[in-house]
Design a protein around this motif. Structure first.
Motif, PDB file in Angstrom:
ATOM      1  N   MET A   1       0.831  -1.198   0.000  1.00  0.00           N
ATOM      2  CA  MET A   1       0.000   0.000   0.000  1.00  0.00           C
ATOM      3  C   MET A   1       0.870   1.254   0.000  1.00  0.00           C
ATOM      4  O   MET A   1       0.465   2.289  -0.539  1.00  0.00           O
ATOM      5  N   ASP A   2       2.046   1.165   0.587  1.00  0.00           N
ATOM      6  CA  ASP A   2       2.972   2.302   0.534  1.00  0.00           C
ATOM      7  C   ASP A   2       3.409   2.568  -0.906  1.00  0.00           C
ATOM      8  O   ASP A   2       3.468   3.723  -1.351  1.00  0.00           O
ATOM      9  N   ASP A   3       3.735   1.492  -1.645  1.00  0.00           N
ATOM     10  CA  ASP A   3       4.113   1.629  -3.050  1.00  0.00           C
ATOM     11  C   ASP A   3       2.976   2.269  -3.844  1.00  0.00           C
ATOM     12  O   ASP A   3       3.195   3.158  -4.681  1.00  0.00           O
TER      13      ASP A   3
ATOM     14  N   LEU B   1      -4.999   7.060   0.802  1.00  0.00           N
ATOM     15  CA  LEU B   1      -5.326   5.943  -0.078  1.00  0.00           C
ATOM     16  C   LEU B   1      -6.422   5.085   0.541  1.00  0.00           C
ATOM     17  O   LEU B   1      -7.357   4.658  -0.149  1.00  0.00           O
ATOM     18  N   TYR B   2      -6.323   4.862   1.851  1.00  0.00           N
ATOM     19  CA  TYR B   2      -7.325   4.043   2.528  1.00  0.00           C
ATOM     20  C   TYR B   2      -8.704   4.701   2.533  1.00  0.00           C
ATOM     21  O   TYR B   2      -9.724   4.010   2.663  1.00  0.00           O
ATOM     22  N   LEU B   3      -8.755   6.004   2.385  1.00  0.00           N
ATOM     23  CA  LEU B   3     -10.047   6.677   2.307  1.00  0.00           C
ATOM     24  C   LEU B   3     -10.779   6.316   1.016  1.00  0.00           C
ATOM     25  O   LEU B   3     -12.008   6.302   0.960  1.00  0.00           O
TER      26      LEU B   3
ATOM     27  N   THR C   1      -8.873  -1.745   1.050  1.00  0.00           N
ATOM     28  CA  THR C   1      -7.936  -2.870   0.996  1.00  0.00           C
ATOM     29  C   THR C   1      -7.208  -2.882  -0.335  1.00  0.00           C
ATOM     30  O   THR C   1      -7.651  -2.251  -1.318  1.00  0.00           O
ATOM     31  N   LYS C   2      -6.111  -3.623  -0.363  1.00  0.00           N
ATOM     32  CA  LYS C   2      -5.375  -3.780  -1.620  1.00  0.00           C
ATOM     33  C   LYS C   2      -6.214  -4.568  -2.620  1.00  0.00           C
ATOM     34  O   LYS C   2      -6.165  -4.297  -3.834  1.00  0.00           O
ATOM     35  N   ASP C   3      -7.000  -5.518  -2.135  1.00  0.00           N
ATOM     36  CA  ASP C   3      -7.882  -6.283  -3.025  1.00  0.00           C
ATOM     37  C   ASP C   3      -8.880  -5.365  -3.732  1.00  0.00           C
ATOM     38  O   ASP C   3      -9.145  -5.523  -4.929  1.00  0.00           O
ATOM     39  N   ALA C   4      -9.439  -4.413  -2.976  1.00  0.00           N
ATOM     40  CA  ALA C   4     -10.420  -3.496  -3.555  1.00  0.00           C
ATOM     41  C   ALA C   4      -9.783  -2.628  -4.630  1.00  0.00           C
ATOM     42  O   ALA C   4     -10.385  -2.376  -5.681  1.00  0.00           O
TER      43      ALA C   4
END
Length: 225
Positions: free
Chosen positions: A52-54, A66-68, A72-75
């Motif tokens: 997620m940092d990348d 990004l999380y807003l 998730t990374k899947d999403a």
């Protein structure tokens, strides 16, 4: 005090609606930007290695920001997949509809548009893992796109007379299209370089266009219908 309170109230509601729509448009545009940036990260590192940092760094946004947008990374990967599949479907349709080209070039161009992107864009070490994740996360979407693409190829084979030459052998256009798609899939999984992929797909297309038992009638030689 306004001489027309009702008009003022109406204007206020209209302004509020416009502001809300503008905010939604901006949020949607930002999600699209994040998705486009994330595509490059996934294509470079694969799903598992991409953090997620990348992904946040590529989108020029904080991790919290990004999380807003994606919890998730899947999403986020699913959003990337939806965007990519839409682009590939549109490109494939455009290639199939190129009636200014010979059927062979249209067929090869369609496979390059729909499948060649993976061949040219995915780092070899992450290819299989990325394809497995795409199937897991967006299986129905991917299968629907594949089915639609094969149907389009079958239609082109029918319109250009190629399919008719195989009719005496009992091979319908859908089977011919599936055969070509299987060839393309095999070349992708062998991590075939783009130039070799193009050359081999052209050979496969020429074999199909050479025709079945009815080829001697001259059908399939290439009306660009």
């Amino acid at each position: 005090m306004s001489a027309n309170p009702g008009a003022d109230a109406g204007a206020g509601v209209s302004a509020g609606v416009s502001a809300g729509a503008s905010e939604r448009d901006m949020a949607s545009a930002r999600r699209d930007e994040i998705t486009e940036a994330a595509a490059g990260v996934f294509l470079r590192y694969g799903f598992k290695k991409a953090s997620m940092d990348d992904l946040a760094r590529a989108a020029r946004i904080s991790r919290q920001g990004l999380y807003l947008h994606f919890r998730t990374k899947d999403a986020l990967f699913e959003a990337v997949l939806v965007q990519l599949v839409a682009q590939l479907r549109a490109a494939a349709v455009a290639a199939i509809d190129r009636d200014d080209l010979e059927p062979e070039d249209r067929l090869v161009g369609a496979f390059e548009a729909f499948c060649g992107y993976a061949v040219s864009s995915v780092a070899s070490e992450s290819f299989n893992e990325l394809m497995e994740t795409a199937t897991s996360v967006g299986g129905p979407l991917v299968r629907e796109a594949e089915t639609e693409f094969v149907r389009g190829i079958a239609g082109l084979l029918t319109r250009t007379g190629v399919a008719e030459t195989w009719a005496p052998a009992g091979i319908p256009p859908e089977e011919l299209a599936n055969h070509l798609y299987a060839t393309s899939s095999g070349l992708k999984h062998l991590r075939t370089p783009p130039e070799e992929y193009r050359a081999r797909m052209r050979t496969a297309v020429r074999i199909v266009r050479a025709g079945g038992p009815g080829a001697g009638s001259g059908l399939g030689s290439g009306s660009a219908a």
